[in-house]
Scaffold this active site. Sequence first.
Site, PDB file in Angstrom:
ATOM      1  N   HIS A  42      18.909 -27.352 -23.749  1.00  0.00           N
ATOM      2  CA  HIS A  42      20.348 -27.110 -23.800  1.00  0.00           C
ATOM      3  C   HIS A  42      20.842 -26.739 -22.401  1.00  0.00           C
ATOM      4  CE1 HIS A  42      18.810 -23.058 -23.630  1.00  0.00           C
ATOM      5  NE2 HIS A  42      20.009 -22.693 -23.188  1.00  0.00           N
ATOM      6  N   HIS A 124      22.470 -26.226 -15.691  1.00  0.00           N
ATOM      7  CA  HIS A 124      21.127 -26.803 -15.688  1.00  0.00           C
ATOM      8  C   HIS A 124      20.526 -26.773 -17.097  1.00  0.00           C
ATOM      9  CE1 HIS A 124      20.290 -22.517 -15.514  1.00  0.00           C
ATOM     10  NE2 HIS A 124      19.102 -22.806 -16.028  1.00  0.00           N
TER      11      HIS A 124
END
Length: 174
Positions: A42, A124
């Site tokens: 995620h 990220h």
Amino acid sequence: METQRLFFGIGLPDALQQQLVRWRADNFADDAGRPVVAANLHLTLAFLGEVKSETAQKLQQLAARIQQPAFDLDLDDAGHWPRPRVVWLGCQRPPRGLLQLADLLRAQAARHGCAQSAQPFHPHVTLLRDAASRIALPPRGFHWRFRVDHFSLFSSQYARGRTRYQALASWPLT
């Protein structure tokens, strides 16, 4: 009062999760680090930490008011952070919509007593944890694009030596 470890984030489509797991297996040695399981891949927008139920409900109400267009996200960058020992995938040029959404959620969280990192937002996806101190990153040229049409509130649950993320609520980006 009961608390949960929470964060706002963007879940990755299942097909993309599987592609990234295969790519990671092809590009990193087995001893490079501890791979994040596909279902946990995620992008965190705002880490909230341990949150009381009452605060979580208020943050969900505020999240439901966010009106923002959907956007495309390109995963075309990678890096290694030695201090937290993490290998990540990110964006060379994060879309404005992503930055705005993260700023809104981080500001709301801070106003409601959720500690926010002093570090600037660096979008990220964590691929490896406990990464080796010296790691060879794959050559540039990789690229995945996906449409972000919603964001979610996730709980982070640790049991039996494993961490599992579960979406508790999601909101559309119009």
